[in-house]
Design a protein around this motif. Structure first.
Motif, PDB file in Angstrom:
ATOM      1  N   GLY A   1       0.804  -1.221   0.000  1.00  0.00           N
ATOM      2  CA  GLY A   1       0.000   0.000   0.000  1.00  0.00           C
ATOM      3  C   GLY A   1       0.834   1.266   0.000  1.00  0.00           C
ATOM      4  O   GLY A   1       0.340   2.344   0.334  1.00  0.00           O
ATOM      5  N   GLY A   2       2.088   1.170  -0.370  1.00  0.00           N
ATOM      6  CA  GLY A   2       2.976   2.322  -0.413  1.00  0.00           C
ATOM      7  C   GLY A   2       4.353   1.903  -0.889  1.00  0.00           C
ATOM      8  O   GLY A   2       4.601   0.729  -1.183  1.00  0.00           O
ATOM      9  N   VAL A   3       5.276   2.878  -0.960  1.00  0.00           N
ATOM     10  CA  VAL A   3       6.601   2.651  -1.522  1.00  0.00           C
ATOM     11  C   VAL A   3       7.657   3.081  -0.517  1.00  0.00           C
ATOM     12  O   VAL A   3       7.590   4.187   0.034  1.00  0.00           O
ATOM     13  CB  VAL A   3       6.788   3.443  -2.835  1.00  0.00           C
ATOM     14  CG1 VAL A   3       8.165   3.187  -3.430  1.00  0.00           C
ATOM     15  CG2 VAL A   3       5.703   3.088  -3.831  1.00  0.00           C
ATOM     16  N   ALA A   4       8.634   2.208  -0.266  1.00  0.00           N
ATOM     17  CA  ALA A   4       9.772   2.552   0.592  1.00  0.00           C
ATOM     18  C   ALA A   4      10.747   3.432  -0.190  1.00  0.00           C
ATOM     19  O   ALA A   4      10.799   3.390  -1.419  1.00  0.00           O
ATOM     20  CB  ALA A   4      10.468   1.285   1.085  1.00  0.00           C
TER      21      ALA A   4
ATOM     22  N   GLU B   1       3.483   1.599  12.713  1.00  0.00           N
ATOM     23  CA  GLU B   1       4.682   2.429  12.738  1.00  0.00           C
ATOM     24  C   GLU B   1       5.342   2.627  11.379  1.00  0.00           C
ATOM     25  O   GLU B   1       6.116   3.574  11.211  1.00  0.00           O
ATOM     26  CB  GLU B   1       5.711   1.824  13.711  1.00  0.00           C
ATOM     27  CG  GLU B   1       5.207   1.728  15.144  1.00  0.00           C
ATOM     28  CD  GLU B   1       6.283   1.250  16.103  1.00  0.00           C
ATOM     29  OE1 GLU B   1       7.474   1.514  15.834  1.00  0.00           O
ATOM     30  OE2 GLU B   1       5.935   0.614  17.114  1.00  0.00           O
ATOM     31  N   GLU B   2       5.057   1.769  10.412  1.00  0.00           N
ATOM     32  CA  GLU B   2       5.775   1.866   9.140  1.00  0.00           C
ATOM     33  C   GLU B   2       4.911   2.352   7.987  1.00  0.00           C
ATOM     34  O   GLU B   2       5.350   3.183   7.186  1.00  0.00           O
ATOM     35  CB  GLU B   2       6.391   0.512   8.787  1.00  0.00           C
ATOM     36  CG  GLU B   2       7.380   0.585   7.647  1.00  0.00           C
ATOM     37  CD  GLU B   2       8.419  -0.512   7.698  1.00  0.00           C
ATOM     38  OE1 GLU B   2       9.582  -0.225   7.392  1.00  0.00           O
ATOM     39  OE2 GLU B   2       8.063  -1.658   8.034  1.00  0.00           O
ATOM     40  N   LEU B   3       3.691   1.860   7.901  1.00  0.00           N
ATOM     41  CA  LEU B   3       2.809   2.232   6.798  1.00  0.00           C
ATOM     42  C   LEU B   3       2.619   3.746   6.669  1.00  0.00           C
ATOM     43  O   LEU B   3       2.632   4.270   5.544  1.00  0.00           O
ATOM     44  CB  LEU B   3       1.456   1.530   6.960  1.00  0.00           C
ATOM     45  CG  LEU B   3       0.417   1.770   5.861  1.00  0.00           C
ATOM     46  CD1 LEU B   3       0.974   1.357   4.501  1.00  0.00           C
ATOM     47  CD2 LEU B   3      -0.872   1.014   6.162  1.00  0.00           C
ATOM     48  N   PRO B   4       2.470   4.511   7.784  1.00  0.00           N
ATOM     49  CA  PRO B   4       2.300   5.964   7.636  1.00  0.00           C
ATOM     50  C   PRO B   4       3.482   6.671   6.990  1.00  0.00           C
ATOM     51  O   PRO B   4       3.330   7.799   6.494  1.00  0.00           O
ATOM     52  CB  PRO B   4       2.107   6.436   9.087  1.00  0.00           C
ATOM     53  CG  PRO B   4       1.619   5.240   9.824  1.00  0.00           C
ATOM     54  CD  PRO B   4       2.311   4.078   9.184  1.00  0.00           C
ATOM     55  N   PHE B   5       4.667   6.054   6.986  1.00  0.00           N
ATOM     56  CA  PHE B   5       5.850   6.704   6.443  1.00  0.00           C
ATOM     57  C   PHE B   5       6.159   6.280   5.012  1.00  0.00           C
ATOM     58  O   PHE B   5       7.115   6.778   4.418  1.00  0.00           O
ATOM     59  CB  PHE B   5       7.068   6.407   7.330  1.00  0.00           C
ATOM     60  CG  PHE B   5       7.013   7.076   8.676  1.00  0.00           C
ATOM     61  CD1 PHE B   5       7.435   8.382   8.832  1.00  0.00           C
ATOM     62  CD2 PHE B   5       6.517   6.399   9.782  1.00  0.00           C
ATOM     63  CE1 PHE B   5       7.385   9.002  10.065  1.00  0.00           C
ATOM     64  CE2 PHE B   5       6.456   7.006  11.019  1.00  0.00           C
ATOM     65  CZ  PHE B   5       6.894   8.319  11.169  1.00  0.00           C
ATOM     66  N   LEU B   6       5.380   5.366   4.439  1.00  0.00           N
ATOM     67  CA  LEU B   6       5.590   4.971   3.049  1.00  0.00           C
ATOM     68  C   LEU B   6       5.103   6.065   2.109  1.00  0.00           C
ATOM     69  O   LEU B   6       4.115   6.749   2.382  1.00  0.00           O
ATOM     70  CB  LEU B   6       4.857   3.666   2.746  1.00  0.00           C
ATOM     71  CG  LEU B   6       5.334   2.400   3.469  1.00  0.00           C
ATOM     72  CD1 LEU B   6       4.479   1.214   3.052  1.00  0.00           C
ATOM     73  CD2 LEU B   6       6.802   2.128   3.186  1.00  0.00           C
ATOM     74  N   SER B   7       5.806   6.220   0.982  1.00  0.00           N
ATOM     75  CA  SER B   7       5.355   7.164  -0.041  1.00  0.00           C
ATOM     76  C   SER B   7       4.105   6.607  -0.709  1.00  0.00           C
ATOM     77  O   SER B   7       3.967   5.386  -0.846  1.00  0.00           O
ATOM     78  CB  SER B   7       6.449   7.381  -1.083  1.00  0.00           C
ATOM     79  OG  SER B   7       7.633   7.866  -0.482  1.00  0.00           O
TER      80      SER B   7
END
Length: 382
Positions: A171-174, A282-288
């Motif tokens: 659901g996002g990009v690192a 903790e991680e999903l909110p910071f994905l592009s």
């Protein structure tokens, strides 16, 4: 017997209880039972850097290097170490150089990708032929949240498709993507510091706005998270499905998704929560954010513009501006779109045609003025 021995030794040295405040266990041990260091302190130590480099050469052993060391000590009048002491110093040097550092990752910073070593099996229901299916594994390094999917091969299309599905799953990009040095990722060069990425892989990274930093050759700790997860995947997914039979890739991936969900929900042994809860909170909110459309793997071809200002591709004809007649152009083809480039500038774009051969995809603006007038007159006449 040990107590009597210590009491006798203390009496010989005149040591009694209570001890002085400055006396430590180590200093008391050295006082009562000093180790014999007098010989080693006067002996010549081996050149550890030279010895380490020599051991890398074919046929060179520690015994040979120790023999050469003995000869060198004899010529210089030095007292040499015994072979066991010689090896002891080499071992200490090796242990110091193998020191590792724990690097704390930031949420959403990095994802590591690789192919798992052990393939799964698919059985053809008609012939009984067994086909191997290869597992693509990706892991977010902060939360260790994993994605797994099976493919029939490890070729370029499977590699790119796996990444597209991975990003959709997360659901996002690192910010950083760490692959292995496989041919579908890196065009191998002698200079590791400036690796040349495979063109479609680089194009995919630009589409998702991520930076690709390949792991160094034979340096598994550069992507330690995915290396460790590959082992867990082999246990909790591949091995767990070993007694089941699958007759299609779809059946296998459905079973993998079920096992993968349980794997990500499994509680950590040494910390609170699970891979999924840590990723979600903790991680999903910071994905592009994902781009508006998923990346499509493109094939690049060359074509020559014909006198009817069309190019032919797989039996279909697509128009380009008539000014480019008899020019060679580059064609980028995906499953949905065909784009035409000249000197790296896009000059035409078409929806890709399927079905009966010989179909045309003309665009009015690509025609010469008199051809445009004829088409417009013909349309109004009809």
């Amino acid at each position: 017997k040990t107590i009597v021995k210590i009491q006798r030794r203390a009496k010989e040295l005149g040591i009694s209880w209570p001890l002085e405040d400055s006396m430590t266990d180590k200093s008391l041990e050295n006082l009562m039972f000093p180790k014999d260091q007098k010989n080693i302190s006067n002996k010549r130590l081996p050149d550890l850097v030279h010895t380490r480099n020599e051991l890398l050469k074919n046929g060179v052993s520690k015994k040979l290097l120790w023999t050469e060391y003995l000869e060198e000590c004899r010529l210089n009048g030095n007292d040499p170490l015994m072979y066991s002491q010689f090896c002891h110093y080499l071992l200490q040097d090796e242990q110091k150089r193998r020191a590792t550092m724990h690097i704390s990752r930031k949420p959403g910073e990095q994802v590591e990708v690789d192919w798992a070593g052990d393939p799964a099996k698919i059985i053809d229901p008609d012939t009984g032929v067994v086909t191997e299916a290869y597992l693509f594994v990706s892991v977010m390094t902060y939360s260790q949240y994993a994605y797994v999917e099976a493919f029939i091969n490890e070729k370029q299309r499977a590699w790119i498709t796996a990444h597209v599905h991975m990003y959709n799953h997360f659901g996002g990009v690192a910010k950083i993507l760490v692959p292995d040095n496989c041919k579908t990722a890196v065009v191998h060069t002698k200079d590791w510091f400036t690796p040349k990425l495979n063109a479609p892989y680089h194009e995919m990274a630009e589409h998702y706005g991520t930076a690709i930093i390949p792991a160094r050759v034979r340096k598994p700790k550069d992507k330690a998270t995915v290396e460790g997860t590959v082992g867990n995947i082999s246990t909790w997914i591949t091995a767990a499905l070993r007694n089941e039979q699958f007759f299609s890739l779809e059946e296998l991936n459905a079973a993998i998704r079920e096992k993968l969900e349980a794997f990500n929900l499994r509680t950590f042994q040494k910390k609170e929560g699970s891979r999924w809860s840590l990723f979600r909170d903790e991680e999903l909110p910071f994905l592009s954010p994902l781009p508006a459309t998923s990346y499509e793997l493109a094939d690049w071809k060359q074509a020559t513009v014909q006198f009817n200002y069309h190019i032919s591709l797989e039996g279909m004809l697509y128009s380009v501006p008539y000014e480019y007649i008899k020019r060679k152009v580059d064609v980028r083809v995906t499953d949905r779109v065909l784009e035409v480039f000249y000197n790296h500038n896009r000059i035409a774009s078409h929806k890709r045609l399927y079905g009966r051969k010989g179909q045309y995809s003309p665009i009015l603006e690509h025609m010469p003025p008199d051809h445009q007038k004829y088409v417009q007159w013909n349309a109004s006449a009809s």
